[in-house]
Design a protein around this motif. Structure first.
Motif, PDB file in Angstrom:
ATOM      1  N   GLU A 379      -1.252  16.515 -13.442  1.00 27.21           N
ATOM      2  CA  GLU A 379      -0.588  16.392 -12.248  1.00 27.21           C
ATOM      3  C   GLU A 379      -1.473  15.639 -11.523  1.00 27.21           C
ATOM      4  O   GLU A 379      -1.364  15.003 -10.683  1.00 27.21           O
ATOM      5  N   GLU A 380      -2.874  16.177 -11.457  1.00 29.32           N
ATOM      6  CA  GLU A 380      -3.927  15.138 -10.497  1.00 29.32           C
ATOM      7  C   GLU A 380      -3.832  13.942 -10.809  1.00 29.32           C
ATOM      8  O   GLU A 380      -3.748  13.009  -9.680  1.00 29.32           O
ATOM      9  N   ARG A 381      -3.736  13.355 -11.895  1.00 30.04           N
ATOM     10  CA  ARG A 381      -3.381  11.925 -12.293  1.00 30.04           C
ATOM     11  C   ARG A 381      -2.178  11.450 -11.574  1.00 30.04           C
ATOM     12  O   ARG A 381      -2.419  10.171 -10.971  1.00 30.04           O
ATOM     13  N   GLU A 382      -1.198  12.014 -11.735  1.00 26.99           N
ATOM     14  CA  GLU A 382      -0.023  11.740 -11.393  1.00 26.99           C
ATOM     15  C   GLU A 382       0.054  11.586  -9.765  1.00 26.99           C
ATOM     16  O   GLU A 382       0.509  10.563  -9.313  1.00 26.99           O
ATOM     17  N   ARG A 383      -0.483  12.608  -9.069  1.00 29.67           N
ATOM     18  CA  ARG A 383      -0.619  12.416  -7.730  1.00 29.67           C
ATOM     19  C   ARG A 383      -1.597  11.375  -7.249  1.00 29.67           C
ATOM     20  O   ARG A 383      -1.171  10.547  -6.229  1.00 29.67           O
ATOM     21  N   LEU A 384      -2.521  11.170  -8.029  1.00 28.33           N
ATOM     22  CA  LEU A 384      -3.560   9.893  -7.678  1.00 28.33           C
ATOM     23  C   LEU A 384      -2.678   8.724  -7.934  1.00 28.33           C
ATOM     24  O   LEU A 384      -2.965   7.659  -7.148  1.00 28.33           O
ATOM     25  N   LYS A 385      -2.114   8.351  -8.897  1.00 30.81           N
ATOM     26  CA  LYS A 385      -1.383   7.056  -9.299  1.00 30.81           C
ATOM     27  C   LYS A 385      -0.233   6.792  -8.119  1.00 30.81           C
ATOM     28  O   LYS A 385      -0.502   5.543  -7.535  1.00 30.81           O
ATOM     29  N   LYS A 386       0.315   7.950  -7.555  1.00 32.46           N
ATOM     30  CA  LYS A 386       1.063   7.774  -6.482  1.00 32.46           C
ATOM     31  C   LYS A 386       0.573   7.246  -5.049  1.00 32.46           C
ATOM     32  O   LYS A 386       1.190   6.558  -4.388  1.00 32.46           O
ATOM     33  N   ALA A 387      -0.768   8.126  -4.895  1.00 33.87           N
ATOM     34  CA  ALA A 387      -1.242   7.850  -3.611  1.00 33.87           C
ATOM     35  C   ALA A 387      -1.944   6.227  -3.857  1.00 33.87           C
ATOM     36  O   ALA A 387      -1.721   5.561  -2.768  1.00 33.87           O
ATOM     37  N   ILE A 388      -2.257   5.828  -4.926  1.00 34.10           N
ATOM     38  CA  ILE A 388      -2.759   4.340  -4.871  1.00 34.10           C
ATOM     39  C   ILE A 388      -1.519   3.434  -4.911  1.00 34.10           C
ATOM     40  O   ILE A 388      -1.784   2.352  -3.962  1.00 34.10           O
ATOM     41  N   ALA A 389      -0.375   3.671  -5.446  1.00 34.14           N
ATOM     42  CA  ALA A 389       0.637   2.821  -5.465  1.00 34.14           C
ATOM     43  C   ALA A 389       1.144   2.727  -3.786  1.00 34.14           C
ATOM     44  O   ALA A 389       1.493   1.872  -3.265  1.00 34.14           O
ATOM     45  N   ALA A 390       1.034   3.962  -3.223  1.00 37.79           N
ATOM     46  CA  ALA A 390       1.464   3.956  -1.742  1.00 37.79           C
ATOM     47  C   ALA A 390       0.821   3.209  -0.806  1.00 37.79           C
ATOM     48  O   ALA A 390       1.200   2.496   0.040  1.00 37.79           O
ATOM     49  N   VAL A 391      -0.581   3.348  -0.870  1.00 42.40           N
ATOM     50  CA  VAL A 391      -1.545   2.535  -0.312  1.00 42.40           C
ATOM     51  C   VAL A 391      -1.648   1.095  -0.320  1.00 42.40           C
ATOM     52  O   VAL A 391      -1.339   0.295   0.380  1.00 42.40           O
ATOM     53  N   LYS A 392      -1.364   0.650  -1.648  1.00 45.76           N
ATOM     54  CA  LYS A 392      -0.933  -0.918  -1.951  1.00 45.76           C
ATOM     55  C   LYS A 392       0.142  -1.072  -1.274  1.00 45.76           C
ATOM     56  O   LYS A 392       0.143  -2.481  -0.750  1.00 45.76           O
ATOM     57  N   ALA A 393       1.298  -0.622  -1.509  1.00 47.57           N
ATOM     58  CA  ALA A 393       2.588  -0.963  -0.990  1.00 47.57           C
ATOM     59  C   ALA A 393       2.658  -0.917   0.654  1.00 47.57           C
ATOM     60  O   ALA A 393       2.882  -2.108   1.350  1.00 47.57           O
ATOM     61  N   ALA A 394       1.784  -0.282   1.225  1.00 47.39           N
ATOM     62  CA  ALA A 394       1.550   0.028   2.635  1.00 47.39           C
ATOM     63  C   ALA A 394       0.880  -1.370   3.160  1.00 47.39           C
ATOM     64  O   ALA A 394       0.944  -1.793   4.312  1.00 47.39           O
ATOM     65  N   LYS A 395      -0.252  -1.697   2.623  1.00 45.11           N
ATOM     66  CA  LYS A 395      -1.053  -2.615   2.660  1.00 45.11           C
ATOM     67  C   LYS A 395      -0.540  -4.014   2.639  1.00 45.11           C
ATOM     68  O   LYS A 395      -0.780  -4.690   3.673  1.00 45.11           O
ATOM     69  N   LYS A 396       0.529  -4.130   1.851  1.00 43.91           N
ATOM     70  CA  LYS A 396       1.430  -5.226   2.018  1.00 43.91           C
ATOM     71  C   LYS A 396       2.202  -5.501   3.284  1.00 43.91           C
ATOM     72  O   LYS A 396       2.470  -6.505   3.842  1.00 43.91           O
ATOM     73  N   GLN A 397       2.586  -4.378   3.799  1.00 45.77           N
ATOM     74  CA  GLN A 397       3.483  -4.246   4.754  1.00 45.77           C
ATOM     75  C   GLN A 397       2.653  -4.546   6.136  1.00 45.77           C
ATOM     76  O   GLN A 397       3.229  -4.817   7.153  1.00 45.77           O
ATOM     77  N   HIS A 398       1.475  -4.179   6.077  1.00 42.79           N
ATOM     78  CA  HIS A 398       0.621  -4.149   7.311  1.00 42.79           C
ATOM     79  C   HIS A 398      -0.677  -4.633   7.102  1.00 42.79           C
ATOM     80  O   HIS A 398      -1.693  -4.336   6.664  1.00 42.79           O
ATOM     81  N   ALA A 399      -0.595  -6.127   7.325  1.00 32.42           N
ATOM     82  CA  ALA A 399      -1.556  -7.215   7.080  1.00 32.42           C
ATOM     83  C   ALA A 399      -2.385  -7.068   8.125  1.00 32.42           C
ATOM     84  O   ALA A 399      -3.738  -7.628   7.895  1.00 32.42           O
ATOM     85  N   ASN A 400      -2.115  -6.833   9.394  1.00 38.20           N
ATOM     86  CA  ASN A 400      -3.008  -6.935  10.501  1.00 38.20           C
ATOM     87  C   ASN A 400      -2.988  -5.760  11.310  1.00 38.20           C
ATOM     88  O   ASN A 400      -2.015  -4.729  10.914  1.00 38.20           O
ATOM     89  N   GLY A 401      -4.188  -5.391  12.322  1.00 39.23           N
ATOM     90  CA  GLY A 401      -4.133  -4.427  13.012  1.00 39.23           C
ATOM     91  C   GLY A 401      -5.030  -3.246  12.693  1.00 39.23           C
ATOM     92  O   GLY A 401      -5.564  -3.293  11.453  1.00 39.23           O
ATOM     93  N   ALA A 402      -5.021  -1.895  13.137  1.00 39.35           N
ATOM     94  CA  ALA A 402      -5.979  -1.065  12.926  1.00 39.35           C
ATOM     95  C   ALA A 402      -5.418  -0.419  11.618  1.00 39.35           C
ATOM     96  O   ALA A 402      -6.206   0.112  10.566  1.00 39.35           O
ATOM     97  N   ALA A 403      -4.168  -0.155  11.348  1.00 39.57           N
ATOM     98  CA  ALA A 403      -3.716   0.394   9.996  1.00 39.57           C
ATOM     99  C   ALA A 403      -4.063  -0.449   8.873  1.00 39.57           C
ATOM    100  O   ALA A 403      -4.707   0.313   7.866  1.00 39.57           O
ATOM    101  N   ALA A 404      -4.280  -1.740   8.960  1.00 39.40           N
ATOM    102  CA  ALA A 404      -4.427  -2.596   7.825  1.00 39.40           C
ATOM    103  C   ALA A 404      -6.072  -2.402   7.601  1.00 39.40           C
ATOM    104  O   ALA A 404      -6.254  -2.183   6.387  1.00 39.40           O
ATOM    105  N   GLU A 405      -6.969  -2.121   8.435  1.00 34.79           N
ATOM    106  CA  GLU A 405      -8.555  -1.844   8.168  1.00 34.79           C
ATOM    107  C   GLU A 405      -8.451  -0.497   7.479  1.00 34.79           C
ATOM    108  O   GLU A 405      -9.148  -0.564   6.545  1.00 34.79           O
TER     109      GLU A 405
END
Length: 754
Positions: A379-405
């Protein structure tokens, strides 16, 4: 009046942060109650665990011969032990020509239980007097609450004596039944249960108890859960006795009569019944007395001791007991390091939440809260993979600003945390990714078991699984069916010293492959002249196939007199696949990074053998030499010279200060083993301390279960079972008195890490 919107925004963020913190404190995710965690895990994995248990025990039963196949006389009766054994077989043959060495033992033990009605009545009377005396003492010491009658109190004490036995899964193994103490204990348990039920039923009228109405519900539940266990155990004992040519009534079998056999259904049924009873017993114990969390259970035990519980205070004065709690077991230096890492991620996640990315922050928060101790590895691995995928997806949507950093910092955290730091020199990597792993070595160690395992093994692709699910901790490691305890113990010590040193040995290449750095002994030419000659050909047949040696300064072939043996780094590239049996990590277990190290060692091989068979048997110090390139130092050998008092004290102090001295200690038992320890087994030495004037050494069993402990009466006991799919409460960690440590272990070594 002007409004400072920036100040109001900051205040709002602070209020939201405080509110979240208060909510976390009121509902701490990591403080999962014992019962909830126990039942939840069993609900989620019931089917999987049942199959795993069944496969484990079918494999174990395949290696435990029926006693009817044992017991041949030794033709080399050159020792007193063998002579006595031959005499026992001769006496057994007088009972039946098909007897075994165990027949006489079983026959004599069963005769002890054959009693006349008068003897049974006398024993029952003595038992009643014993219970009455025990009750009088408890009431005199104000240790018996309530207004029970003497009969009710006696029944309750008898209930407790029956329930104190936990039906361990290894009850079913022939190797356990062969132990005389176990055989008699199981038979006495069966008799005590049946006597209790008979006593209770004799007071019932129309299904209702006249005398014991207060405990009617409890007895009914006990019969429902323990009754099937007793029935299965009695059947197992009958089979065992008949395999030894004796019936359960103590009569010798006819020569033509075949002994009973166990079926797969018997084995699986026993496991399920024992499991159901233990779940009920856990629930009835902890819900009836109130506390359910680990901390509350410890507090409750201390309260009972302070209140003057006789069976504790009587033994605590003469016996110095030193036990770990679960809280101590998960608070190793590596655990503290891992928690700091998780706290750093928590700070980043708070910033992400304040930046308005609530959905992503919640996914990351689920990983932060779901540690391997609360939700398990999968379960820990599955949660980690979801967290990494969510951060990568959000990074593509927020290329600039405080959230991007913030997202960039969070992605950098995951990249660094989930990977090793090994740097591979170009051209020095040995690529095994296109080669099939070959098991070679003939009839060497583990060949029989490995041959069987290979028949049911499959390779599981883990290319999408992070190499590290969290910063390494010592409790990540758990040995399974391959006898490489020395490897697991040695790596445990390395992680306990400094997890970063472990991460320097491995790297995920990001393409479904992993590279592991090992050290191997390689013969290099030795010369009598000091004139070097830069030529690859002069290396000879020993090294001609290795890459990256063009620039190595070696000596001319004509001046070679002999070889130098040097320990050199070898970089092993392997696929990110692991061996599994029925969905279980049967050959190697624990974190993925440890499985990759084991696999790299299997490919590289040892002593002319390759495959997992080459991992069998060794010493922890020697494996650290293979992993770090540092030669171990022997501190103590039981068969060597005795330690002087000064040397003995120095060794203890060095063990206590091992982390400060950058030293890793390993210890191994001899072939005979010791009370409560596995024989021929390696243990990690994690430290030492002085408590109440006594010296203790902290050890860890690589199985992460089946470890020696001391119970509340100061007696030695073994927790769990070697093939259990779960870890015990302290993950195999336990304290042992220093003098006993030296008496119990055959060899102690240490490795100095620069």
């Amino acid at each position: 009046m002007s409004i400072n919107h920036e100040t109001m925004g900051q205040q709002k963020q602070q209020i939201n942060t405080v509110a979240r913190r208060e909510q976390q404190l009121q509902n701490p995710v990591q403080e999962i109650h014992y019962i909830q965690m126990y039942e939840q895990r069993n609900r989620q994995k019931l089917t999987e665990q049942a199959e795993e248990r069944r496969q484990n025990y079918l494999q174990e039963m395949a290696h435990v011969q029926d006693t009817a196949k044992l017991g041949k006389k030794s033709f080399k009766s050159n020792t007193a032990e063998k002579k006595l054994r031959n005499e026992k077989i001769d006496r057994a043959k007088n009972l039946t020509a098909r007897a075994t060495a165990h027949t006489l033992d079983i026959y004599e033990q069963l005769q002890q239980l054959k009693q006349s009605d008068e003897e049974k009545e006398e024993r029952e009377k003595a038992r009643a007097e014993e219970l009455s005396k025990q009750l009088d003492e408890m009431k005199a010491n104000q240790m018996w609450p309530g207004d029970d009658t003497k009969e009710e109190a006696a029944l309750w004490l008898r209930l407790q004596s029956v329930e104190e036995h936990y039906p361990k899964e290894n009850f079913f193994l022939t190797s356990e039944l062969q132990k005389k103490d176990n055989f008699m204990r199981y038979l006495n348990w069966i008799e005590e249960y049946e006597a209790l039920v008979k006593l209770y039923d004799s007071t019932c009228e129309d299904g209702k108890s006249k005398v014991y109405a207060k405990y009617e519900a409890h007895v009914t539940e006990l019969k429902a859960y323990l009754g099937p266990v007793i029935e299965a155990l009695r059947h197992r004992m009958e089979v065992y006795c008949e395999q030894n040519r004796v019936s359960m009534t103590g009569e010798i079998l006819d020569e033509e009569q075949e002994g009973a056999r166990l079926t797969d259904e018997d084995i699986t049924g026993w496991l399920d019944k024992a499991h159901a009873y233990n779940v009920w017993k856990h629930h009835s114990e902890f819900t009836s007395c109130g506390p359910v969390s680990d901390e509350e259970r410890i507090q409750f035990r201390n309260m009972r001791e302070e209140a003057g519980r006789a069976d504790v205070l009587q033994v605590r004065q003469p016996v110095q007991i030193m036990r770990l709690t679960r809280e101590e077991a998960i608070a190793t230096p590596s655990d503290l390091n891992e928690r700091v890492s998780r706290q750093n991620l928590q700070q980043l996640n708070d910033q992400l939440h304040d930046a308005g990315l609530t959905e992503v922050a919640n996914i990351v928060q689920a990983y932060i809260a779901g540690t391997r101790y609360t939700v398990g590895y999968t379960e820990e691995r599955e949660r980690l993979k979801k967290a990494i995928a969510a951060v990568k997806a959000a990074k593509k949507q927020h290329a600039n600003g405080a959230a991007a950093e913030i997202l960039s910092n969070m992605q950098n955290y995951f990249d660094q945390m989930t990977n090793g730091t090994l740097e591979v020199p170009q051209g020095f990597e040995i690529d095994y990714t296109k080669e099939e792993l070959k098991e070679t070595g003939g009839d060497g160690a583990g060949s029989t078991r490995n041959a069987m395992l290979r028949g049911v093994m499959h390779w599981s692709d883990q290319k999408d699984t992070p190499l590290f699910s969290h910063e390494p901790v010592v409790n990540d490691l758990k040995q399974r069916l391959v006898s490489n305890c020395y490897m697991v113990a040695a790596v445990t010590g390395l992680v306990n010293l400094n997890p970063n040193l472990l991460k320097e040995c491995i790297v995920d290449n990001g393409d479904g492959t992993v590279t592991v750095r090992l050290f191997d002994k390689i013969r290099l030419p030795k010369t009598s002249t000091n004139e070097p000659k830069s030529t690859k050909e002069a290396i000879g047949e020993e090294l001609k196939d290795l890459e990256g040696l063009d620039e190595v300064e070696i000596f001319g072939e004509d001046t070679i007199k002999e070889y130098d043996v040097q320990i050199m780094p070898v970089y092993v590239k392997i696929t990110k696949e692991i061996p599994r049996i029925a969905g279980m990590d049967a050959l190697s277990a624990g974190a993925l990074w440890m499985q990759m190290i084991e696999k790299a060692c299997a490919y590289l091989g040892r002593d002319g053998r390759t495959g997992y068979q080459s991992l069998w048997y060794g010493e922890g110090g020697e494996f650290l030499q293979r992993l770090l390139g540092v030669e171990p130092v022997t501190d103590y050998k039981k068969d060597g010279a005795r330690l002087t008092p000064e040397a003995k004290e120095t060794l203890f102090q060095n063990i206590c200060n091992a982390r400060a001295r950058n030293e890793i200690y390993n210890a191994g038992t001899g072939s005979e083993g010791a009370d409560g320890l596995n024989s021929g087994h390696a243990y990690a030495v994690l430290g030492g301390k002085v408590e109440n004037g006594k010296k203790y050494v902290l050890l860890r069993n690589p199985y992460s279960t089946h470890s020696m402990q001391q119970n509340e009466k100061g007696e030695k006991s073994t927790t769990g079972f070697a093939l259990s799919i779960n870890s015990d409460e302290t993950y195999g960690q336990f304290y042992m008195e220093y003098d006993e440590f030296l008496n119990s272990f055959a060899k102690v070594t240490h490795t100095k890490v620069a």
